[in-house]
Structures are given as C-alpha cells and as structure tokens.
Design a protein around this motif. Structure first.
Motif, PDB file in Angstrom:
ATOM      1  N   THR A  19       0.818  -1.218   0.000  1.00  0.00           N
ATOM      2  CA  THR A  19       0.000   0.000   0.000  1.00  0.00           C
ATOM      3  C   THR A  19       0.850   1.266   0.000  1.00  0.00           C
ATOM      4  OG1 THR A  19      -1.856  -1.149   1.016  1.00  0.00           O
ATOM      5  CG2 THR A  19      -1.857   1.222   1.229  1.00  0.00           C
ATOM      6  N   ASN A  20       2.054   1.198   0.557  1.00  0.00           N
ATOM      7  CA  ASN A  20       2.907   2.393   0.536  1.00  0.00           C
ATOM      8  C   ASN A  20       3.275   2.820  -0.887  1.00  0.00           C
ATOM      9  OD1 ASN A  20       4.724   0.372  -0.036  1.00  0.00           O
ATOM     10  ND2 ASN A  20       6.212   0.951   1.521  1.00  0.00           N
ATOM     11  N   GLN A  21       3.007   1.965  -1.887  1.00  0.00           N
ATOM     12  CA  GLN A  21       3.257   2.343  -3.282  1.00  0.00           C
ATOM     13  C   GLN A  21       2.314   3.451  -3.756  1.00  0.00           C
ATOM     14  OE1 GLN A  21       3.814  -0.737  -6.204  1.00  0.00           O
ATOM     15  NE2 GLN A  21       5.140  -1.928  -4.858  1.00  0.00           N
ATOM     16  N   TYR A  22       1.259   3.715  -2.989  1.00  0.00           N
ATOM     17  CA  TYR A  22       0.419   4.873  -3.304  1.00  0.00           C
ATOM     18  C   TYR A  22       1.273   6.134  -3.397  1.00  0.00           C
ATOM     19  CZ  TYR A  22      -4.419   3.126  -2.901  1.00  0.00           C
ATOM     20  OH  TYR A  22      -5.629   2.517  -3.100  1.00  0.00           O
ATOM     21  N   GLU A  23       2.270   6.261  -2.523  1.00  0.00           N
ATOM     22  CA  GLU A  23       3.155   7.436  -2.547  1.00  0.00           C
ATOM     23  C   GLU A  23       3.852   7.562  -3.884  1.00  0.00           C
ATOM     24  OE1 GLU A  23       5.800   7.159   0.803  1.00  0.00           O
ATOM     25  OE2 GLU A  23       4.165   7.344   2.244  1.00  0.00           O
ATOM     26  N   GLY A  24       4.386   6.454  -4.390  1.00  0.00           N
ATOM     27  CA  GLY A  24       5.074   6.459  -5.675  1.00  0.00           C
ATOM     28  C   GLY A  24       4.137   6.744  -6.834  1.00  0.00           C
ATOM     29  N   LEU A  25       2.928   6.190  -6.769  1.00  0.00           N
ATOM     30  CA  LEU A  25       1.942   6.462  -7.823  1.00  0.00           C
ATOM     31  C   LEU A  25       1.566   7.941  -7.839  1.00  0.00           C
ATOM     32  CD1 LEU A  25      -0.342   3.317  -7.418  1.00  0.00           C
ATOM     33  CD2 LEU A  25       1.190   3.820  -9.353  1.00  0.00           C
ATOM     34  N   GLN A  26       1.378   8.517  -6.651  1.00  0.00           N
ATOM     35  CA  GLN A  26       1.060   9.951  -6.570  1.00  0.00           C
ATOM     36  C   GLN A  26       2.227  10.776  -7.104  1.00  0.00           C
ATOM     37  OE1 GLN A  26      -1.931  11.390  -5.682  1.00  0.00           O
ATOM     38  NE2 GLN A  26      -1.017  13.320  -6.336  1.00  0.00           N
ATOM     39  N   SER A  27       3.446  10.354  -6.816  1.00  0.00           N
ATOM     40  CA  SER A  27       4.639  11.043  -7.308  1.00  0.00           C
ATOM     41  C   SER A  27       4.697  11.003  -8.842  1.00  0.00           C
ATOM     42  CB  SER A  27       5.885  10.391  -6.707  1.00  0.00           C
ATOM     43  OG  SER A  27       7.037  10.940  -7.252  1.00  0.00           O
ATOM     44  N   ILE A  28       4.399   9.842  -9.428  1.00  0.00           N
ATOM     45  CA  ILE A  28       4.359   9.719 -10.895  1.00  0.00           C
ATOM     46  C   ILE A  28       3.301  10.680 -11.457  1.00  0.00           C
ATOM     47  CG2 ILE A  28       3.705   8.169 -12.809  1.00  0.00           C
ATOM     48  CD1 ILE A  28       6.425   7.412 -11.747  1.00  0.00           C
ATOM     49  N   TRP A  29       2.125  10.686 -10.838  1.00  0.00           N
ATOM     50  CA  TRP A  29       1.030  11.571 -11.270  1.00  0.00           C
ATOM     51  C   TRP A  29       1.474  13.027 -11.209  1.00  0.00           C
ATOM     52  CZ3 TRP A  29      -3.172  12.258 -13.886  1.00  0.00           C
ATOM     53  CH2 TRP A  29      -4.117  13.226 -13.550  1.00  0.00           C
ATOM     54  N   ASP A  30       2.046  13.429 -10.076  1.00  0.00           N
ATOM     55  CA  ASP A  30       2.469  14.821  -9.906  1.00  0.00           C
ATOM     56  C   ASP A  30       3.535  15.215 -10.924  1.00  0.00           C
ATOM     57  OD1 ASP A  30       0.722  15.146  -7.756  1.00  0.00           O
ATOM     58  OD2 ASP A  30       2.278  14.757  -6.249  1.00  0.00           O
ATOM     59  N   GLU A  31       4.476  14.320 -11.164  1.00  0.00           N
ATOM     60  CA  GLU A  31       5.607  14.641 -12.024  1.00  0.00           C
ATOM     61  C   GLU A  31       5.280  14.567 -13.511  1.00  0.00           C
ATOM     62  OE1 GLU A  31      10.073  12.931 -12.920  1.00  0.00           O
ATOM     63  OE2 GLU A  31       9.210  12.648 -10.937  1.00  0.00           O
ATOM     64  N   TYR A  32       4.412  13.640 -13.909  1.00  0.00           N
ATOM     65  CA  TYR A  32       4.222  13.367 -15.329  1.00  0.00           C
ATOM     66  C   TYR A  32       2.873  13.815 -15.913  1.00  0.00           C
ATOM     67  CZ  TYR A  32       8.469  10.554 -15.352  1.00  0.00           C
ATOM     68  OH  TYR A  32       9.768  10.129 -15.275  1.00  0.00           O
ATOM     69  N   GLU A  82       1.709  16.653 -16.563  1.00  0.00           N
ATOM     70  CA  GLU A  82       1.907  17.709 -17.565  1.00  0.00           C
ATOM     71  C   GLU A  82       2.488  17.149 -18.862  1.00  0.00           C
ATOM     72  OE1 GLU A  82       0.728  20.778 -17.133  1.00  0.00           O
ATOM     73  OE2 GLU A  82       0.031  20.137 -15.164  1.00  0.00           O
ATOM     74  N   LYS A  83       2.992  15.917 -18.808  1.00  0.00           N
ATOM     75  CA  LYS A  83       3.535  15.251 -20.001  1.00  0.00           C
ATOM     76  C   LYS A  83       2.536  14.230 -20.543  1.00  0.00           C
ATOM     77  CE  LYS A  83       8.296  15.808 -18.484  1.00  0.00           C
ATOM     78  NZ  LYS A  83       9.548  15.137 -18.101  1.00  0.00           N
ATOM     79  N   ASN A  84       1.258  14.402 -20.175  1.00  0.00           N
ATOM     80  CA  ASN A  84       0.170  13.550 -20.649  1.00  0.00           C
ATOM     81  C   ASN A  84       0.270  12.097 -20.189  1.00  0.00           C
ATOM     82  OD1 ASN A  84      -1.383  15.527 -21.956  1.00  0.00           O
ATOM     83  ND2 ASN A  84       0.023  15.486 -23.702  1.00  0.00           N
ATOM     84  N   VAL A  85       0.680  11.908 -18.948  1.00  0.00           N
ATOM     85  CA  VAL A  85       0.641  10.591 -18.310  1.00  0.00           C
ATOM     86  C   VAL A  85      -0.475  10.645 -17.272  1.00  0.00           C
ATOM     87  CG1 VAL A  85       1.884   8.927 -16.868  1.00  0.00           C
ATOM     88  CG2 VAL A  85       3.096  10.169 -18.676  1.00  0.00           C
ATOM     89  N   VAL A  86      -1.354   9.658 -17.326  1.00  0.00           N
ATOM     90  CA  VAL A  86      -2.478   9.584 -16.404  1.00  0.00           C
ATOM     91  C   VAL A  86      -2.332   8.329 -15.549  1.00  0.00           C
ATOM     92  CG1 VAL A  86      -4.991   9.436 -16.181  1.00  0.00           C
ATOM     93  CG2 VAL A  86      -3.983  10.790 -18.031  1.00  0.00           C
ATOM     94  N   VAL A  87      -2.335   8.514 -14.253  1.00  0.00           N
ATOM     95  CA  VAL A  87      -2.312   7.400 -13.298  1.00  0.00           C
ATOM     96  C   VAL A  87      -3.754   7.106 -12.902  1.00  0.00           C
ATOM     97  CG1 VAL A  87      -1.582   6.660 -10.993  1.00  0.00           C
ATOM     98  CG2 VAL A  87      -0.023   8.005 -12.431  1.00  0.00           C
ATOM     99  N   ILE A  88      -4.132   5.838 -12.948  1.00  0.00           N
ATOM    100  CA  ILE A  88      -5.473   5.427 -12.538  1.00  0.00           C
ATOM    101  C   ILE A  88      -5.342   4.269 -11.556  1.00  0.00           C
ATOM    102  CG2 ILE A  88      -7.685   4.449 -13.282  1.00  0.00           C
ATOM    103  CD1 ILE A  88      -7.184   5.846 -16.005  1.00  0.00           C
ATOM    104  N   GLY A  89      -5.922   4.436 -10.383  1.00  0.00           N
ATOM    105  CA  GLY A  89      -5.950   3.381  -9.380  1.00  0.00           C
ATOM    106  C   GLY A  89      -7.250   2.605  -9.488  1.00  0.00           C
ATOM    107  N   VAL A  90      -7.133   1.292  -9.661  1.00  0.00           N
ATOM    108  CA  VAL A  90      -8.314   0.430  -9.752  1.00  0.00           C
ATOM    109  C   VAL A  90      -8.442  -0.310  -8.420  1.00  0.00           C
ATOM    110  CG1 VAL A  90      -9.434  -1.473 -10.986  1.00  0.00           C
ATOM    111  CG2 VAL A  90      -8.017   0.182 -12.247  1.00  0.00           C
ATOM    112  N   SER A  91      -9.306   0.213  -7.587  1.00  0.00           N
ATOM    113  CA  SER A  91      -9.528  -0.392  -6.272  1.00  0.00           C
ATOM    114  C   SER A  91     -10.101  -1.797  -6.457  1.00  0.00           C
ATOM    115  CB  SER A  91     -10.496   0.488  -5.484  1.00  0.00           C
ATOM    116  OG  SER A  91     -10.795  -0.095  -4.253  1.00  0.00           O
TER     117      SER A  91
END
Length: 155
Positions: free
Chosen positions: A39-52, A54-63
C-alpha cells in the motif's frame, strides 16, 4: 482492434471513468488495495502523477478486493487514500481484476498481452496508441528507475 480507450470503469466519485477521455495519453493503470503490504506504493503512484501529468501521463488506481485486502466501500477507500496518501489521481470503485468475472479491461489485457494481476499494485503501462506497452509486478515500485524509465521511453 480494441484499445484501452474502449473501456470504462465506475469512478470512485460516482459516474463513469471513461478511458476514452485520455485518448492519446500514456496510462498507468494499477490495481490497488488499502490493507496490502504494498500500500505504501500509493506514494510512488502519486509522485508519478504529480511529475508526469503535464507530459500527458495519467495514473489510474483500480480499487480491488480480489486479494481480500480492500476496505468495504468506495467511500472508505477514497477517505483512506486522501487522508493517508493525499491521492488526487483518478480512481475506480471496487472492481474485479481477476478470474472469469474480471472487468473487461483486465480480460482484454490478459487476452492481448497474456498478463493478469497476481497481486495488488500490479501495474499496466498503456502507450499513446492505447495498447499494452508493458506490465510490472507488485515488486516493481512506481518510483523505481525501471518503471520511470519505461514511462520515459514511450513519452
């Protein structure tokens, strides 16, 4: 031929989360669970979202509760993610990701790429053409050089 953009999910906020809204963008689609050792990987996913984003990368979490580690309702999941990890990327309602009742998107990934989640935080990288570029196990952290390199390669 189908692409990822042909699918939609029920949004954690209600309504539909149409992947067609992200046509031409790179997607990082990850099945997530609130009570998992990863579950701590949520931090990394949020980091990817924040960083990318603007470069047209979309993070989607499927609960998903397919591995018996998700909370009981989408409301609990949303609150957990916002309070504990500050998640603001799109997320789905609790969704089946494995077996004969798996969401059609996951059936498509398995049929076209021969790949399916073996555990929570299984990451699917979709290229700008809507095709599966690669998949990553739960052990590959979203903020790892390997994962970030795969995203950079297809931007």
């Amino acid at each position: 031929m189908k692409t990822a953009y042909d699918f939609s999910f029920n949004s954690i906020d209600g309504g539909k989360l149409n992947l067609s809204d992200y046509k031409g963008k790179t997607l990082v689609i990850t099945n997530v669970a609130s009570r998992c050792g990863f579950t701590n990987q949520y931090e990394g996913l949020q980091s990817i979202w924040d960083e990318y984003k603007e470069k047209n990368v979309v993070v989607i979490g499927v609960s998903s509760n397919d591995f018996n580690q998700e909370l009981n309702s989408k409301e609990e999941v949303k609150k957990f993610c916002e309070v504990n990890f500050g998640i603001n990327f799109p997320m789905t309602d609790i969704t089946k990701v494995k077996g004969k009742d798996a969401h059609p998107f996951y059936q498509w990934v398995n049929q076209t790429h021969g790949s399916k989640p073996k555990w929570n935080f299984y990451k699917i990288l979709i290229n700008k053409d809507g095709q599966v570029e690669d998949t990553f196990s739960s052990f590959t952290k979203p903020d790892s050089k390997k994962f970030r390199g795969a995203i950079e390669k297809i931007l």
